[in-house]
Design a protein around this motif. Structure first.
Motif, PDB file in Angstrom:
ATOM      1  N   UNK A 216       0.845  -1.196   0.000  1.00  0.00           N
ATOM      2  CA  UNK A 216       0.000   0.000   0.000  1.00  0.00           C
ATOM      3  C   UNK A 216       0.880   1.246   0.000  1.00  0.00           C
ATOM      4  N   UNK A 217       0.592   2.171  -0.909  1.00  0.00           N
ATOM      5  CA  UNK A 217       1.376   3.399  -1.044  1.00  0.00           C
ATOM      6  C   UNK A 217       0.637   4.593  -0.469  1.00  0.00           C
ATOM      7  N   UNK A 218      -0.673   4.725  -0.780  1.00  0.00           N
ATOM      8  CA  UNK A 218      -1.404   5.920  -0.358  1.00  0.00           C
ATOM      9  C   UNK A 218      -2.878   5.589  -0.126  1.00  0.00           C
ATOM     10  N   UNK A 219      -3.426   6.179   0.931  1.00  0.00           N
ATOM     11  CA  UNK A 219      -4.850   6.033   1.236  1.00  0.00           C
ATOM     12  C   UNK A 219      -5.649   7.138   0.557  1.00  0.00           C
ATOM     13  N   UNK A 220      -6.961   6.882   0.452  1.00  0.00           N
ATOM     14  CA  UNK A 220      -7.909   7.906  -0.002  1.00  0.00           C
ATOM     15  C   UNK A 220      -7.503   8.542  -1.332  1.00  0.00           C
ATOM     16  N   UNK A 221      -7.290   7.714  -2.331  1.00  0.00           N
ATOM     17  CA  UNK A 221      -6.926   8.245  -3.645  1.00  0.00           C
ATOM     18  C   UNK A 221      -8.175   8.303  -4.507  1.00  0.00           C
ATOM     19  N   UNK A 222      -8.236   9.226  -5.451  1.00  0.00           N
ATOM     20  CA  UNK A 222      -9.401   9.279  -6.336  1.00  0.00           C
ATOM     21  C   UNK A 222      -9.274   8.202  -7.402  1.00  0.00           C
ATOM     22  N   UNK A 223     -10.389   7.738  -7.928  1.00  0.00           N
ATOM     23  CA  UNK A 223     -10.309   6.771  -9.035  1.00  0.00           C
ATOM     24  C   UNK A 223      -9.771   7.453 -10.286  1.00  0.00           C
ATOM     25  N   UNK A 224      -8.941   6.720 -11.037  1.00  0.00           N
ATOM     26  CA  UNK A 224      -8.372   7.270 -12.264  1.00  0.00           C
ATOM     27  C   UNK A 224      -9.255   6.888 -13.439  1.00  0.00           C
ATOM     28  N   UNK A 225      -9.412   7.804 -14.390  1.00  0.00           N
ATOM     29  CA  UNK A 225     -10.170   7.452 -15.596  1.00  0.00           C
ATOM     30  C   UNK A 225      -9.532   6.243 -16.277  1.00  0.00           C
TER      31      UNK A 225
END
Length: 813
Positions: free
Chosen positions: A57-66
């Motif tokens: 795991x690198x980062x929490x709470x990321x936005x979904x990518x297109x």
């Protein structure tokens, strides 16, 4: 699973690395029950295709990518606490971008030993596999795979690198046939098997088979050799070894690498019982400067430029003590595993018992135990080879890179990082000090120090009462033949050896070429016997009386007739010197001297320690060796160092050839006169006027640096530019050439100058034709922007090719 979790809130999205050949992160949904454990640095089981892989795991709470499509759920989070700290995780991700390496494969380098995802299973050879290999009847792919695993257990990734047709199905089939077995990385210890001849078969005794005879003949030419080294040129099954042992003809000594490190460090400990002498004025100044920086805190890089024998290790120890008093940790990187026992003993006597050892020679269970003790904070000083830069130390306060110029700090395949540069990057993130120590710093390091990027600390005199050794250059154009009529040991060197032995001194003879002769050459057509898989001549090894390739491991008997022109009789001649030949010549010239040899044929890793111990304990008089003897070994009894061919490396197709030659000559010369006896060095060369040789004679780094820097400026090489090497290889020469030409077109519009594509200097390796492109730019940023133009590695694979990228390359072959 709906778009909402059980509580009706939006799902937690996290980015992960995966151990795949893709330069991106992957987004997954974390179910609500796992959200509390979803922290950067933890491992998780992630669905990939129809199977699963372990990601980080690198980062929490990321936005979904297109373009992500339907996101999948994490199956399980494996850790309660992160196994990779935040600072180290950031270093790995930055390094992946810099070295143009997939992030997931870079992050794998720092995972706990035995817990990586794609390297969990290794394959080893069985007795049946050894028998089939020795019989010569194995199918091509079987033979290649058996040759690879006979030198030590390999992962499927490692096997596929050298045998592209190898796949899991092929390995599974070989397991069913009993040729290969599996070894989980958590099992057992890495054990060296040392073979020694006890006796030859007596009169009337039934002689062993053909392979057994060759083994006995080989062992009769050496005091002992590792089984792996023997098998590099003479395939021998375990059944033959067992038979020879049972009949009392051969002795096998097994030596656990871990026990070797532990026992030899204990043997060293008595040498460090007495308190050290007073620091020299220059040592005191260096220690004070570093300690002030440690007290201030923050990133503080230093280059410690000290001549050989100037006491750089004492400076390291004082700095580490200051860090420990401040409650922080330390990492010490060394270039050679054989140096570890010496340093461990010294640090234990001066720093304490909270020392951990990390390097590849340790068995997995021990390495994991060391890793756990570091992560828990139980052990705060880590000593190790290149990969110890990823040690999970708590709050590191200092990183020490001893012999920072050494090329072994550069990883040569897969994740091609440089441990020195990652030490600097990690220290910058951790707010720690860095000491780069060397008598012959890398040009880039010294340039950075003079430019103010590093603090420059100098130790211009030896810590002992002995001065630097006297250096004499012997012009081989004049001294053509030695006392035995051969050109390798001149009369000057012969007399120096004779005098040194008469006074009870020890001698090191250095030649950076192993084997007996570099080539078996036809006197009729002039062609050497070449490797069928690589663009190199086969090297003759006397102890097996066979020709071997030092790149792919192919070996064969010396042919009775020339493979090229068919000339027979005495047409084949063994040309040039290797360490085996020098060992034989010296043994013949000085029959009463005790002569040992140290090269990778007889001593690699911890197997070198018994040889070094024999020198320290005065049970040997002359040590013949390759660059292994140039490392920072402390051998007080050595009064004479003889360099058989001082100019041998200067003809390499590498802009660093002169720098490496100067470094090796200076380092090996520094082994002389470290005890109570003055030292003497003799450099034999056909090119005595070369500035590199002249600077080495006076041990004058500054003069060499000034000369070499002007050359680099004129030719546009580092430190004035930055480089990347893009390589493409394949079994079909035309396909590899077309693919390289296409890459050249793709890279052309970028900001870097594109040199090539051209055939690599080593045009064929392990059956693959190789082409390369060099990128040269004034800034690292421009190199990176050019590399971003490269297609995904799957582009090459789809054409039956393999590609690689090496940023800041050290190897141009």
């Amino acid at each position: 699973m709906t778009a909402l979790d059980l509580e009706g809130a939006l799902p937690l999205l996290c980015s992960f690395t995966l151990p795949v050949h893709a330069h991106k992160l992957f987004t997954y949904r974390v179910p609500g029950a796992m959200a509390g454990r979803a922290r950067p640095g933890v491992r998780a089981i992630l669905p990939v295709g129809r199977g699963t892989k372990v990601g980080v795991l690198v980062e929490r709470d990321v936005p979904p990518f297109p373009g992500d499509g339907v996101l999948r759920d994490v199956e399980r989070i494996l850790d309660r606490e992160p196994v990779i700290g935040a600072h180290l995780l950031g270093v790995l991700l930055d390094a992946a971008v810099y070295y143009h390496h997939p992030a997931g494969l870079a992050v794998e380098s720092a995972l706990p030993p035995g817990k990586t995802s794609s390297h969990a299973v290794r394959y080893g050879i069985t007795d049946a596999g050894h028998d089939l290999l020795a019989s010569g009847s194995a199918r091509d792919l079987d033979r290649r795979l058996l040759e690879l695993v006979s030198g030590g257990a390999k992962t499927l990734v490692q096997l596929a690198r050298h045998a592209p047709l190898a796949g899991q199905a092929q390995i599974d089939d070989m397991i069913k046939r009993g040729l290969v077995n599996t070894a989980q990385t958590g099992r057992g210890a890495r054990v060296e098997k040392i073979l020694r001849l006890l006796r030859m078969p007596g009169a009337g005794e039934r002689t062993p088979g053909e392979v057994g005879k060759k083994v006995l003949e080989a062992l009769g030419r050496t005091d002992g050799v590792t089984l792996s080294a023997l098998r590099r040129s003479l395939p021998v099954p375990d059944s033959t070894i067992r038979s020879l042992v049972a009949r009392g003809l051969v002795e096998v000594r097994t030596d656990s690498a871990w026990m070797s490190v532990e026992l030899t460090s204990d043997a060293f400990s008595s040498a460090y019982q007495d308190p050290p002498g007073q620091l020299t004025s220059h040592q005191k100044q260096a220690v004070a400067t570093i300690n002030n920086a440690i007290a201030r805190g923050g990133f503080s890089p230093f280059l410690l430029h000290g001549i050989t024998g100037s006491g750089k290790t004492e400076v390291y120890i004082h700095a580490i003590r200051s860090v420990l008093r401040a409650g922080r940790s330390a990492v010490v990187l060394v270039p050679e595993i054989a140096l570890t026992p010496q340093l461990v003993a010294m640090f234990r006597s001066r720093v304490g018992e909270e020392i951990a050892i990390l390097h590849s020679a340790l068995p997995l269970a021990r390495r994991r135990a060391q890793w756990d003790s570091i992560r828990s904070g139980q052990r705060r000083v880590v000593i190790g080879a290149r990969s110890a830069v990823f040690a999970p130390v708590r709050d590191p306060g200092i990183f020490v890179v001893d012999e920072e110029h050494d090329t072994s700090f550069k990883q040569g395949e897969m994740f091609r990082y440089h441990a020195r540069d990652l030490s600097l990057l990690r220290a910058q993130r951790e707010g720690a000090a860095v000491i780069l120590g060397s008598a012959t710093p890398a040009m880039e390091s010294f340039h950075n120090a003079l430019g103010g990027k590093y603090g420059l600390l100098t130790l211009p005199e030896r810590a002992t009462t002995q001065p630097l050794p006297e250096v004499e250059v012997v012009d081989l154009r004049i001294h053509r033949s030695g006392p035995a009529g051969q050109p390798f040991v001149s009369g000057v060197l012969y007399r120096a050896i004779e005098e040194t032995l008469a006074h009870g001194g020890q001698i090191i003879l250095f030649l950076n070429r192993r084997g007996f002769a570099p080539a078996a050459t036809c006197t009729s057509c002039g062609e050497p016997v070449r490797c069928p898989e690589c663009s190199v001549a086969l090297v003759h090894h006397r102890f097996t009386d066979r020709l071997s390739c030092h790149y792919c491991g192919h070996s064969r008997d010396v042919p009775a007739t020339c493979p090229g022109c068919g000339a027979g009789g005495d047409a084949m001649e063994l040309v040039g010197p290797g360490t085996e030949r020098i060992e034989q010549i010296v043994s013949d010239l000085f029959p009463r001297a005790r002569v040992l040899r140290m090269d990778s044929d007889v001593a690699s890793g911890t197997a070198a320690e018994p040889i070094l111990r024999a020198m320290r304990e005065k049970r040997a008089d002359i040590l013949v060796g390759t660059q292994m003897v140039t490392k920072g070994h402390d051998l007080p009894g050595v009064a004479l160092v003889g360099v058989v061919r001082a100019d041998m490396g200067m003809s390499m197709p590498d802009f660093r050839a002169a720098e490496r030659t100067f470094q090796m000559l200076t380092q090996v010369a520094g082994r002389a006169g470290r005890g109570d006896v003055p030292g003497r060095v003799i450099l034999q060369t056909y090119n005595p006027e070369h500035p590199c040789i002249d600077a080495a004679r006076s041990q004058d780094y500054q003069t060499f640096y000034t000369w070499e820097l002007a050359h680099r400026r004129a030719t546009g090489y580092p430190p004035y530019t930055h480089l990347a090497l893009v390589k493409l290889s394949g079994p079909d020469e035309q396909a590899a050439a077309r693919g390289a030409a296409e890459l050249g077109i793709i890279l052309g519009p970028g900001p870097s100058r594109v040199l090539g594509p051209v055939s690599s200097p080593l045009a064929r390796l392990r059956g693959r034709f190789r082409h390369q492109i060099m990128l040269k730019a004034d800034s690292r940023r421009d190199v990176r922007r050019s590399l971003e133009l490269l297609p995904d590695p799957t582009w090459a694979l789809s054409q039956g090719l393999r590609s690689s990228v090496d940023v800041d390359p050290l190897d141009f072959l």
